[in-house]
Design a protein around this motif. Sequence first.
Motif, PDB file in Angstrom:
ATOM      1  N   ALA A 222       0.828  -1.206   0.000  1.00 22.45           N
ATOM      2  CA  ALA A 222       0.000   0.000   0.000  1.00 22.45           C
ATOM      3  C   ALA A 222       0.863   1.257   0.000  1.00 22.45           C
ATOM      4  CB  ALA A 222      -0.928  -0.011   1.211  1.00 22.45           C
ATOM      5  N   LEU A 223       1.988   1.220   0.738  1.00 19.59           N
ATOM      6  CA  LEU A 223       2.853   2.393   0.825  1.00 19.59           C
ATOM      7  C   LEU A 223       3.515   2.669  -0.525  1.00 19.59           C
ATOM      8  CD1 LEU A 223       3.933   4.547   2.737  1.00 19.59           C
ATOM      9  CD2 LEU A 223       5.785   2.988   3.343  1.00 19.59           C
ATOM     10  N   LEU A 224       4.013   1.635  -1.189  1.00 18.28           N
ATOM     11  CA  LEU A 224       4.635   1.831  -2.497  1.00 18.28           C
ATOM     12  C   LEU A 224       3.618   2.374  -3.501  1.00 18.28           C
ATOM     13  CD1 LEU A 224       7.098   1.520  -4.321  1.00 18.28           C
ATOM     14  CD2 LEU A 224       6.362  -0.842  -4.773  1.00 18.28           C
ATOM     15  N   THR A 225       2.416   1.824  -3.486  1.00 15.89           N
ATOM     16  CA  THR A 225       1.371   2.300  -4.397  1.00 15.89           C
ATOM     17  C   THR A 225       0.998   3.744  -4.093  1.00 15.89           C
ATOM     18  OG1 THR A 225       0.508   0.035  -4.528  1.00 15.89           O
ATOM     19  CG2 THR A 225      -0.935   1.801  -5.282  1.00 15.89           C
ATOM     20  N   THR A 226       0.932   4.092  -2.817  1.00 22.54           N
ATOM     21  CA  THR A 226       0.599   5.466  -2.427  1.00 22.54           C
ATOM     22  C   THR A 226       1.654   6.450  -2.910  1.00 22.54           C
ATOM     23  OG1 THR A 226      -0.617   4.712  -0.466  1.00 22.54           O
ATOM     24  CG2 THR A 226       0.170   6.992  -0.459  1.00 22.54           C
ATOM     25  N   PHE A 227       2.923   6.109  -2.752  1.00 24.02           N
ATOM     26  CA  PHE A 227       3.991   6.995  -3.217  1.00 24.02           C
ATOM     27  C   PHE A 227       3.964   7.144  -4.740  1.00 24.02           C
ATOM     28  CE2 PHE A 227       6.800   6.076   0.727  1.00 24.02           C
ATOM     29  CZ  PHE A 227       6.180   7.112   1.413  1.00 24.02           C
ATOM     30  N   ALA A 228       3.616   6.057  -5.442  1.00 27.75           N
ATOM     31  CA  ALA A 228       3.546   6.144  -6.903  1.00 27.75           C
ATOM     32  C   ALA A 228       2.424   7.081  -7.340  1.00 27.75           C
ATOM     33  CB  ALA A 228       3.350   4.759  -7.503  1.00 27.75           C
TER      34      ALA A 228
ATOM     35  N   ASN B   5       7.468  -7.813  -9.800  1.00 26.23           N
ATOM     36  CA  ASN B   5       6.119  -8.033 -10.315  1.00 26.23           C
ATOM     37  C   ASN B   5       5.175  -6.931  -9.825  1.00 26.23           C
ATOM     38  OD1 ASN B   5       3.981  -9.681 -11.605  1.00 26.23           O
ATOM     39  ND2 ASN B   5       3.280  -9.976  -9.504  1.00 26.23           N
ATOM     40  N   LEU B   6       5.319  -6.539  -8.554  1.00 27.61           N
ATOM     41  CA  LEU B   6       4.503  -5.450  -8.011  1.00 27.61           C
ATOM     42  C   LEU B   6       4.788  -4.154  -8.762  1.00 27.61           C
ATOM     43  CD1 LEU B   6       2.561  -4.299  -5.915  1.00 27.61           C
ATOM     44  CD2 LEU B   6       4.491  -4.117  -4.330  1.00 27.61           C
ATOM     45  N   LEU B   7       6.051  -3.905  -9.049  1.00 28.89           N
ATOM     46  CA  LEU B   7       6.421  -2.704  -9.796  1.00 28.89           C
ATOM     47  C   LEU B   7       5.778  -2.714 -11.184  1.00 28.89           C
ATOM     48  CD1 LEU B   7       8.076  -0.123 -10.095  1.00 28.89           C
ATOM     49  CD2 LEU B   7      10.026  -1.527 -10.809  1.00 28.89           C
ATOM     50  N   ALA B   8       5.763  -3.860 -11.839  1.00 22.86           N
ATOM     51  CA  ALA B   8       5.153  -3.953 -13.169  1.00 22.86           C
ATOM     52  C   ALA B   8       3.667  -3.615 -13.116  1.00 22.86           C
ATOM     53  CB  ALA B   8       5.365  -5.361 -13.742  1.00 22.86           C
ATOM     54  N   ILE B   9       2.994  -4.082 -12.066  1.00 22.57           N
ATOM     55  CA  ILE B   9       1.562  -3.785 -11.906  1.00 22.57           C
ATOM     56  C   ILE B   9       1.357  -2.291 -11.695  1.00 22.57           C
ATOM     57  CG2 ILE B   9      -0.443  -4.139 -10.431  1.00 22.57           C
ATOM     58  CD1 ILE B   9       0.632  -6.970  -9.873  1.00 22.57           C
ATOM     59  N   ILE B  10       2.173  -1.688 -10.843  1.00 24.74           N
ATOM     60  CA  ILE B  10       2.057  -0.254 -10.559  1.00 24.74           C
ATOM     61  C   ILE B  10       2.306   0.558 -11.833  1.00 24.74           C
ATOM     62  CG2 ILE B  10       3.174   1.676  -9.369  1.00 24.74           C
ATOM     63  CD1 ILE B  10       3.523  -0.167  -6.957  1.00 24.74           C
ATOM     64  N   GLU B  11       3.308   0.163 -12.632  1.00 26.75           N
ATOM     65  CA  GLU B  11       3.612   0.908 -13.855  1.00 26.75           C
ATOM     66  C   GLU B  11       2.475   0.819 -14.869  1.00 26.75           C
ATOM     67  OE1 GLU B  11       7.425  -0.786 -14.870  1.00 26.75           O
ATOM     68  OE2 GLU B  11       8.452   1.015 -14.142  1.00 26.75           O
ATOM     69  N   GLU B  12       1.701  -0.265 -14.820  1.00 22.03           N
ATOM     70  CA  GLU B  12       0.538  -0.383 -15.702  1.00 22.03           C
ATOM     71  C   GLU B  12      -0.604   0.515 -15.234  1.00 22.03           C
ATOM     72  OE1 GLU B  12      -0.596  -4.446 -15.842  1.00 22.03           O
ATOM     73  OE2 GLU B  12       1.115  -5.080 -17.080  1.00 22.03           O
ATOM     74  N   GLU B  13      -0.738   0.684 -13.908  1.00 20.49           N
ATOM     75  CA  GLU B  13      -1.890   1.400 -13.357  1.00 20.49           C
ATOM     76  C   GLU B  13      -1.653   2.898 -13.193  1.00 20.49           C
ATOM     77  OE1 GLU B  13      -2.735  -0.568  -9.704  1.00 20.49           O
ATOM     78  OE2 GLU B  13      -3.732  -2.289 -10.654  1.00 20.49           O
ATOM     79  N   ILE B  14      -0.407   3.319 -13.002  1.00 17.87           N
ATOM     80  CA  ILE B  14      -0.098   4.712 -12.705  1.00 17.87           C
ATOM     81  C   ILE B  14       0.245   5.459 -14.000  1.00 17.87           C
ATOM     82  CG2 ILE B  14       1.416   6.267 -11.421  1.00 17.87           C
ATOM     83  CD1 ILE B  14      -0.455   4.633  -9.680  1.00 17.87           C
ATOM     84  N   ALA B  15      -0.393   6.607 -14.201  1.00 13.46           N
ATOM     85  CA  ALA B  15      -0.155   7.397 -15.413  1.00 13.46           C
ATOM     86  C   ALA B  15       1.046   8.319 -15.262  1.00 13.46           C
ATOM     87  CB  ALA B  15      -1.401   8.212 -15.764  1.00 13.46           C
ATOM     88  N   SER B  16       1.301   8.793 -14.037  1.00 14.64           N
ATOM     89  CA  SER B  16       2.351   9.776 -13.804  1.00 14.64           C
ATOM     90  C   SER B  16       3.738   9.175 -14.003  1.00 14.64           C
ATOM     91  CB  SER B  16       2.222  10.342 -12.382  1.00 14.64           C
ATOM     92  OG  SER B  16       3.401  10.979 -11.973  1.00 14.64           O
ATOM     93  N   GLU B  17       4.539   9.798 -14.883  1.00 15.23           N
ATOM     94  CA  GLU B  17       5.914   9.339 -15.069  1.00 15.23           C
ATOM     95  C   GLU B  17       6.739   9.566 -13.811  1.00 15.23           C
ATOM     96  OE1 GLU B  17       7.283   7.584 -17.397  1.00 15.23           O
ATOM     97  OE2 GLU B  17       5.358   7.464 -18.443  1.00 15.23           O
ATOM     98  N   GLU B  18       6.443  10.650 -13.098  1.00 18.93           N
ATOM     99  CA  GLU B  18       7.161  10.916 -11.855  1.00 18.93           C
ATOM    100  C   GLU B  18       6.872   9.824 -10.836  1.00 18.93           C
ATOM    101  OE1 GLU B  18       7.849  14.608  -8.691  1.00 18.93           O
ATOM    102  OE2 GLU B  18       5.941  14.439  -9.785  1.00 18.93           O
ATOM    103  N   GLY B  19       5.593   9.376 -10.760  1.00 18.06           N
ATOM    104  CA  GLY B  19       5.233   8.307  -9.840  1.00 18.06           C
ATOM    105  C   GLY B  19       5.871   6.983 -10.204  1.00 18.06           C
ATOM    106  N   LYS B  20       5.923   6.670 -11.508  1.00 17.41           N
ATOM    107  CA  LYS B  20       6.563   5.441 -11.955  1.00 17.41           C
ATOM    108  C   LYS B  20       8.051   5.459 -11.627  1.00 17.41           C
ATOM    109  CE  LYS B  20       3.419   4.629 -15.849  1.00 17.41           C
ATOM    110  NZ  LYS B  20       3.313   4.509 -17.324  1.00 17.41           N
ATOM    111  N   SER B  21       8.678   6.602 -11.874  1.00 16.42           N
ATOM    112  CA  SER B  21      10.114   6.721 -11.609  1.00 16.42           C
ATOM    113  C   SER B  21      10.416   6.527 -10.130  1.00 16.42           C
ATOM    114  CB  SER B  21      10.605   8.098 -12.070  1.00 16.42           C
ATOM    115  OG  SER B  21      11.960   8.292 -11.734  1.00 16.42           O
ATOM    116  N   LEU B  22       9.582   7.110  -9.253  1.00 20.11           N
ATOM    117  CA  LEU B  22       9.794   6.947  -7.818  1.00 20.11           C
ATOM    118  C   LEU B  22       9.610   5.488  -7.409  1.00 20.11           C
ATOM    119  CD1 LEU B  22      10.258   7.959  -4.960  1.00 20.11           C
ATOM    120  CD2 LEU B  22       7.817   8.608  -4.856  1.00 20.11           C
ATOM    121  N   ALA B  23       8.586   4.842  -7.946  1.00 19.55           N
ATOM    122  CA  ALA B  23       8.354   3.430  -7.610  1.00 19.55           C
ATOM    123  C   ALA B  23       9.551   2.581  -8.013  1.00 19.55           C
ATOM    124  CB  ALA B  23       7.080   2.931  -8.291  1.00 19.55           C
TER     125      ALA B  23
END
Length: 463
Positions: free
Chosen positions: A109-115, A146-164
Motif C-alpha cells: 500500500a505504501l509503495l502504491t501510495t507513493f507512486a 512483479n509489483l512494480l510492473a503492476i504499478i507501472e501499468e496502473e499509474i499514469a504519472s511518469e514521476e510516480g513510476k520513476s519513484l516506484a
Amino acid sequence: MEPNRHRQVVIAEAFDALAAERELHLQPEVFVEPSQYTAYTGMRSFVVFGDSGSGKTALRMALTRLATPDNTPPTHLVVQWQPEPIEGAQGSPAVRICIRQILDACATALLTTFARHPHLFYSAPPTAQTATHWFIQTCAGRDLQNLLAIIEEEIASEEGKSLARRLVTDPASPVLRAEVAEQRIIAHLTGTLQRMGMRGVWVMIDGLEPWLRSAMPRIADMLNAILSTLELFDLNGFAIKMFVPRELEPSITGSWGAIKGRFDLYTLTWTSEQLGLIIERHIAAKTGKPQVTLGDLCAADRDVRAWLQRYGGNTPRGWLRLIRPLVDVFLTSGASRPLSRDAWRSIQRTHPPRLYINLETDRVFIGDAEIGKLQPRPYRLLRYLYENRARRVPRSELYYRAYQGLAEEPLAHGDHGWEDPADWNNVLDNAILRLRKIIEPDPHHPVYILTDRGWGVKLENTR
C-alpha cells in the motif's frame, strides 16, 4: 474517467450486482451513512458485524474513499488485508504469520501510495524517506519486480513510476535490526507516517464470507488469536477495522481483546428511512436522474414502501432485490411518469418475493424477511410442501403425512390412521387457509400455496 463515461458506467451497474465490490463506480453516488458512521472514522480499532448484504463492504469502501480522496494526499495509509486460514499453525505462530502478512500489505500500500502521490515522499524529511524506503524493501514479502510492473501499468504519472522504480531497485539503508519485533516495525512505520503528515494506518479486513463454508472453525480461531494480541491494539496510529459476518460474532466477542475493551464492537443496522434512501439513490443512478423518490416511481408509493418493510428484511440488498422488478417495469414504460396502482398490483402478482425454508434451523423466510415462528401443524404443512415443491401434493397425502405427521399414508378403510375424507376435507382446508393468512400477501389471491381441486396442492415461488 470522463464525467459522461462515468455516468454511463453508473447507470449500467445500478441493480446489476447488488454487491458493493462489483459496484465500484456506483458506490460514491448511492452510499448512505449508517448510524454511528462518525465513530468508524477515527483511529480506534473496531469490528463491525453484519448479515450478508448488510453493507459491510460498502462501509469499508466509503471509509477508504474518506481516507484516500482523489487527487489529494491520503490522510491515512489504508491497507486491505484478507486473512486466510493457516494450515498447521495456531496461537502465537499463526499470529506472527498474520502480522508478517499485514506488514507485506502495508509495504504494498505504501509503495502504491507513493507512486500515486510522489510529492508525499519528496516533501518528507530525509529520515522519513529513508525509513519508508527501508520498510518497503524489508517488509514486502511478494515479488517486488512483479509489483512494480503492476504499478507501472496502473499509474499514469511518469514521476510516480520513476519513484516506484527507485524505491524497488535502489538499495535501502538499514533502519532497524533484522531481528526486531514486528510490533516495533509497525510502531516505527506509524511514527514515520505521522511525520509525513498522515494520521496512521488503517488495516481493513473484509471478504470473509467464503471461508464460512469451507473453513469456519480455522478462520474463527485465527481471528480470535489476532484479536487477543493486545500489543497490536496499543500501538499509536495503528487501527484494525474488521467487517465480519455475524456467524463469527461468538468467537470474536470471546477474544481477549474484546474482553479487555481494546477495540469497539458494532452491529451494522439500518432504519427503514435509511434503506429507503439507499434504494432511491440506486433508482436515480439507474435512471440517470439526479434525484428520484418512490413517488416518482409509482403512484402507490406508500404500498410499495410497506411491501419493502414487510419483505425486504433489514439489509440494503434485500430492499434492492425486492424493488428491482418495479424499476425494470418503470424503465420499460419510458420512465416518464409514475406507474399506476394497477401496474403495481400486477408486479406484486408476477414478481412475489421468494419463499425459503432453512430445513436445518426451521426458519422461514419470504424475500429477506423472516416469518415469525409457526405453530407445529402449520409449519409441518409448509415444510412438507417445500420439501416436495417440485410436484403437486395430493390432498390426502398432505393431510396424513404433513398435518397428521404419519409415516405412511393410509390408502383404504382399515389401514392404520385412515379417516373418511368427508371428515378431514374441511380440516385441511381450514389449516391451509390459516397458513395462507400468515404467509400470503393476499390470502384471497394466493401466490405461494396454490390448490387445484381434484389434484392437490403446490407450493410456488420458492428458492
